[in-house]
Motif scaffolding. Structure first.
Motif, PDB file in Angstrom:
ATOM      1  N   UNK A 244       0.819  -1.213   0.000  1.00 37.29           N
ATOM      2  CA  UNK A 244       0.000   0.000   0.000  1.00 37.29           C
ATOM      3  C   UNK A 244       0.848   1.257   0.000  1.00 37.29           C
ATOM      4  N   UNK A 245       2.043   1.185   0.594  1.00 34.47           N
ATOM      5  CA  UNK A 245       2.902   2.374   0.669  1.00 34.47           C
ATOM      6  C   UNK A 245       4.024   2.318  -0.356  1.00 34.47           C
ATOM      7  N   UNK A 246       3.912   1.400  -1.314  1.00 37.60           N
ATOM      8  CA  UNK A 246       4.881   1.348  -2.398  1.00 37.60           C
ATOM      9  C   UNK A 246       6.177   0.642  -2.073  1.00 37.60           C
ATOM     10  N   UNK A 247       6.200  -0.178  -1.014  1.00 34.60           N
ATOM     11  CA  UNK A 247       7.409  -0.938  -0.659  1.00 34.60           C
ATOM     12  C   UNK A 247       7.245  -2.391  -1.103  1.00 34.60           C
ATOM     13  N   UNK A 248       6.937  -2.573  -2.384  1.00 37.90           N
ATOM     14  CA  UNK A 248       6.648  -3.910  -2.899  1.00 37.90           C
ATOM     15  C   UNK A 248       7.810  -4.873  -2.718  1.00 37.90           C
ATOM     16  N   UNK A 249       9.041  -4.369  -2.776  1.00 38.33           N
ATOM     17  CA  UNK A 249      10.201  -5.244  -2.637  1.00 38.33           C
ATOM     18  C   UNK A 249      10.296  -5.843  -1.235  1.00 38.33           C
ATOM     19  N   UNK A 250       9.722  -5.157  -0.233  1.00 43.37           N
ATOM     20  CA  UNK A 250       9.746  -5.659   1.138  1.00 43.37           C
ATOM     21  C   UNK A 250       8.579  -6.610   1.405  1.00 43.37           C
ATOM     22  N   UNK A 251       7.515  -6.497   0.635  1.00 42.19           N
ATOM     23  CA  UNK A 251       6.324  -7.311   0.886  1.00 42.19           C
ATOM     24  C   UNK A 251       6.609  -8.797   0.754  1.00 42.19           C
ATOM     25  N   UNK A 252       7.535  -9.140  -0.141  1.00 45.74           N
ATOM     26  CA  UNK A 252       7.845 -10.558  -0.372  1.00 45.74           C
ATOM     27  C   UNK A 252       8.608 -11.186   0.791  1.00 45.74           C
ATOM     28  N   UNK A 253       9.054 -10.353   1.733  1.00 43.40           N
ATOM     29  CA  UNK A 253       9.886 -10.870   2.819  1.00 43.40           C
ATOM     30  C   UNK A 253       9.085 -11.371   4.008  1.00 43.40           C
ATOM     31  N   UNK A 462      18.498  -2.657  -0.935  1.00 48.03           N
ATOM     32  CA  UNK A 462      19.039  -1.405  -1.484  1.00 48.03           C
ATOM     33  C   UNK A 462      19.846  -1.683  -2.736  1.00 48.03           C
ATOM     34  N   UNK A 463      20.633  -2.753  -2.718  1.00 43.01           N
ATOM     35  CA  UNK A 463      21.468  -3.086  -3.865  1.00 43.01           C
ATOM     36  C   UNK A 463      20.631  -3.437  -5.087  1.00 43.01           C
ATOM     37  N   UNK A 464      19.410  -3.858  -4.856  1.00 45.69           N
ATOM     38  CA  UNK A 464      18.545  -4.217  -5.986  1.00 45.69           C
ATOM     39  C   UNK A 464      17.967  -2.974  -6.658  1.00 45.69           C
ATOM     40  N   UNK A 465      18.196  -1.805  -6.052  1.00 47.23           N
ATOM     41  CA  UNK A 465      17.680  -0.558  -6.619  1.00 47.23           C
ATOM     42  C   UNK A 465      16.287  -0.217  -6.152  1.00 47.23           C
ATOM     43  N   UNK A 466      15.752  -0.968  -5.187  1.00 47.19           N
ATOM     44  CA  UNK A 466      14.386  -0.736  -4.728  1.00 47.19           C
ATOM     45  C   UNK A 466      14.293   0.424  -3.737  1.00 47.19           C
ATOM     46  N   UNK A 467      15.435   0.904  -3.209  1.00 49.78           N
ATOM     47  CA  UNK A 467      15.424   2.006  -2.261  1.00 49.78           C
ATOM     48  C   UNK A 467      16.168   3.203  -2.842  1.00 49.78           C
ATOM     49  N   UNK A 470      18.052   8.479  -0.323  1.00 47.29           N
ATOM     50  CA  UNK A 470      17.539   9.083   0.904  1.00 47.29           C
ATOM     51  C   UNK A 470      17.041   8.024   1.874  1.00 47.29           C
ATOM     52  N   UNK A 471      16.335   6.992   1.337  1.00 42.70           N
ATOM     53  CA  UNK A 471      15.845   5.914   2.192  1.00 42.70           C
ATOM     54  C   UNK A 471      17.005   5.127   2.808  1.00 42.70           C
ATOM     55  N   UNK A 472      18.024   4.878   2.016  1.00 40.77           N
ATOM     56  CA  UNK A 472      19.178   4.138   2.527  1.00 40.77           C
ATOM     57  C   UNK A 472      19.845   4.906   3.665  1.00 40.77           C
ATOM     58  N   UNK A 473      20.026   6.233   3.492  1.00 48.65           N
ATOM     59  CA  UNK A 473      20.635   7.047   4.545  1.00 48.65           C
ATOM     60  C   UNK A 473      19.789   7.023   5.813  1.00 48.65           C
ATOM     61  N   UNK A 474      18.452   7.083   5.645  1.00 46.89           N
ATOM     62  CA  UNK A 474      17.568   7.100   6.815  1.00 46.89           C
ATOM     63  C   UNK A 474      17.623   5.765   7.562  1.00 46.89           C
ATOM     64  N   UNK A 475      17.643   4.680   6.797  1.00 40.58           N
ATOM     65  CA  UNK A 475      17.714   3.351   7.420  1.00 40.58           C
ATOM     66  C   UNK A 475      19.025   3.190   8.185  1.00 40.58           C
ATOM     67  N   UNK A 476      20.132   3.586   7.552  1.00 40.78           N
ATOM     68  CA  UNK A 476      21.438   3.443   8.210  1.00 40.78           C
ATOM     69  C   UNK A 476      21.504   4.269   9.488  1.00 40.78           C
ATOM     70  N   UNK A 477      20.950   5.480   9.451  1.00 38.84           N
ATOM     71  CA  UNK A 477      20.924   6.325  10.646  1.00 38.84           C
ATOM     72  C   UNK A 477      20.073   5.690  11.735  1.00 38.84           C
ATOM     73  N   UNK A 478      18.920   5.137  11.345  1.00 35.22           N
ATOM     74  CA  UNK A 478      18.031   4.497  12.311  1.00 35.22           C
ATOM     75  C   UNK A 478      18.717   3.309  12.981  1.00 35.22           C
ATOM     76  N   UNK A 479      19.386   2.489  12.196  1.00 36.58           N
ATOM     77  CA  UNK A 479      20.026   1.299  12.739  1.00 36.58           C
ATOM     78  C   UNK A 479      21.187   1.651  13.670  1.00 36.58           C
ATOM     79  N   UNK A 480      21.852   2.747  13.407  1.00 37.34           N
ATOM     80  CA  UNK A 480      22.954   3.157  14.276  1.00 37.34           C
ATOM     81  C   UNK A 480      22.472   3.538  15.664  1.00 37.34           C
TER      82      UNK A 480
END
Length: 505
Positions: A244-253, A462-467, A470-480
């Motif tokens: 619904x929010x356009x994160x189709x690459x994550x839905x399969x997980x 991220x390597x698949x190009x699905x992110x 900006x999303x990659x930077x936000x995720x990395x900051x969150x995980x830190x």
């Protein structure tokens, strides 16, 4: 390869230690042991297992023992992990209790011995390891810890915090039976010394079944979608929310995953025994060589064939699960014609028993046990006894050897019972045995490896190009900024009732 990656990794972390080293060598094989654990120094037909050389000091003829034990056990893990507070039904708490119950109403054993002149032979059959099944109706912390990270991951990928909680259905059941048939042949050298040589054939039969399904997320805000607005506070399937929010690459997980694996295999252990008797003292010793076991998988686990981190459960794979070599020595002393005292010592060579991925290397020391018993003839037909056993496992400070799916802790046990002489040739044993386990805590800087696993998942997506960058930077900051540490407090209970009949003729 992305399909079901998240839950496949979940099952791998939750079940990777269920089999290898999951067995616990059973010392209790009958009602006599439960009331008098120091059996290595006892002259009895049950010596077919405990003191095979001692069979030579039985009266000439046939001796038979038939026993059954009923065991009731609970396994409790109190798991602390900060993201648990987002779980539905967790009441905002980061500490959650997971409890499994194990019931084994029938644990049989059978002993037979024959003595003629100086020669003697014996046979024992019993459940040498395992002996029941354990079910966790609400899964385990290692299951839920992976799901509990989903709200943080979704919010890190979205422009704002859109998820406030999670829910999922999970279940785990494990069954282990290691059947052992032991045969011995011996010779009484003189009136004081006897020796024996034999071996045990072992057949292992195990099954592991578990699932995580219906993973859902609760919305924190009103979410407009192409199909309409999803109101805040709505619980929706995680895959639907991703789409619904356009994160189709994550839905399969986040699809449902089932693990269903049968394992079986054969092993053999040579056994030697020596017994010395001088009337007042009887001393017996037994050495069992390592039993090499390679358990073959018959698996219908879909993820096993897809993911290398589930390689232990691939269909057709053989998994190492040796039973360790063992040395035991015991002595019984007749203080009077009616009163007897027994002592025993067990040592398990765990460090030489090969397990999957060399799990045995995580132990700091081998296992040892001290055993003792007191026995008194109240009358010519009634004997009462009490005894105990102390078991020490070399788990070390880090406790890396144990997990919430496969654990045992050091303990002490107390037993009591009676022997009733029904006739000159028939004895009845009735006894009760309770084990008190020491609570053991395991601390982890990265609880169940969840942090490293999620970092890997996000980087692959991220390597698949699905992110976007900006999303990659936000995720990395969150995980830190996330504290991935957690801990488990392990505890168990165990109660056993035994009934046995001994016959000689």
């Amino acid at each position: 390869m992305k399909k079901k990656l998240l839950l496949s990794a979940l099952c791998a972390f939750a079940t990777m230690t269920m089999n290898a080293g999951g067995f616990l060598t059973n010392t209790n094989h009958g009602a006599h042991f439960l009331r008098f654990p120091a059996m290595e120094g006892v002259i009895t037909v049950e010596g077919a297992l405990y003191n095979p050389a001692g069979i030579g000091f039985l009266t000439p003829g046939w001796h038979i023992a038939v026993n059954n034990q009923t065991a009731l056990q609970t396994r409790t893990i109190q798991s602390f992990y900060e993201p648990f507070r987002y779980g539905a039904g967790n009441n905002g708490m980061s500490l959650k209790k997971f409890e499994g119950k194990s019931t084994a109403p029938i644990i049989p054993s059978f002993d037979i011995a024959y003595v003629k002149d100086r020669w003697f032979g014996s046979f024992h059959f019993g459940v040498i390891g395992g002996g029941g099944k354990c079910e966790f109706d609400n899964g385990l912390g290692s299951f839920e810890s992976v799901v509990s990270m989903l709200p943080g991951v979704v919010n890190a990928l979205a422009p704002m915090d859109i998820v406030s909680g999670y829910s999922a259905e999970s279940f785990m059941r494990g069954k282990q039976y290691y059947f052992g048939g032991q045969i011995g042949l011996g010779y009484k050298v003189d009136d004081h010394l006897s020796v024996s040589l034999g071996g045990r054939l072992i057949y292992a039969s195990c099954n592991y079944y578990g699932y995580v399904r219906n993973i859902s997320l609760t919305t924190a805000v009103d979410m407009p979608t192409a199909a309409g607005t999803i109101p805040a506070g709505t619980t929706v399937p995680a895959a639907n929310l991703f789409n619904a929010v356009g994160m189709n690459s994550m839905a399969a997980l986040v699809g449902d995953v089932n693990v269903n694996c049968d394992q079986s295999g054969w092993g053999f252990s040579p056994i030697i025994g020596v017994n010395y008797n001088n009337g007042r003292w009887n001393v017996g010793l037994r050495y069992e060589a390592k039993a090499r076991l390679r358990l073959k998988n018959r698996s219908s686990t879909e993820a096993s064939s897809m993911m290398s981190n589930l390689e232990e459960f691939q269909d057709g794979k053989k998994v190492a699960g040796d039973m360790p070599a063992f040395f035991g020595i015991g002595a019984q002393y007749k203080a009077t014609d009616k009163f007897r005292v027994g002592l025993g010592y067990h040592y398990y060579f765990d460090d030489n028993a090969h397990q999957h991925n060399h799990k045995q290397d995580k132990l700091d020391a081998n296992t040892w046990e001290l055993l003792g018993g007191l026995e008194y003839d109240l009358t010519d037909r009634l004997t009462a006894s009490v005894g105990g056993q102390m078991t020490n496992y070399g788990l070390g400070k880090k406790k890396d050897y144990i997990s919430d799916m496969s654990f045992t802790t050091s303990s002490y046990s107390l037993g009591a019972g009676v022997k009733v002489k029904l006739s000159e040739k028939v004895d009845l044993n009735v006894s009760y045995f309770k084990t008190f386990y020491y609570s053991t805590r395991k601390n982890q800087e990265d609880y169940n490896g969840v942090g490293a696993m999620y970092n890997g998942i996000v980087q692959r997506v991220a390597a698949s190009g699905a992110l976007t960058p900006e999303q990659i930077d936000k995720v990395n900051t969150t995980f830190q900024n996330v504290d991935f540490s957690g801990n488990d407090l392990f505890d168990r209970t165990n109660d056993v009732i035994g009934v046995g009949v001994n016959i000689k003729f």
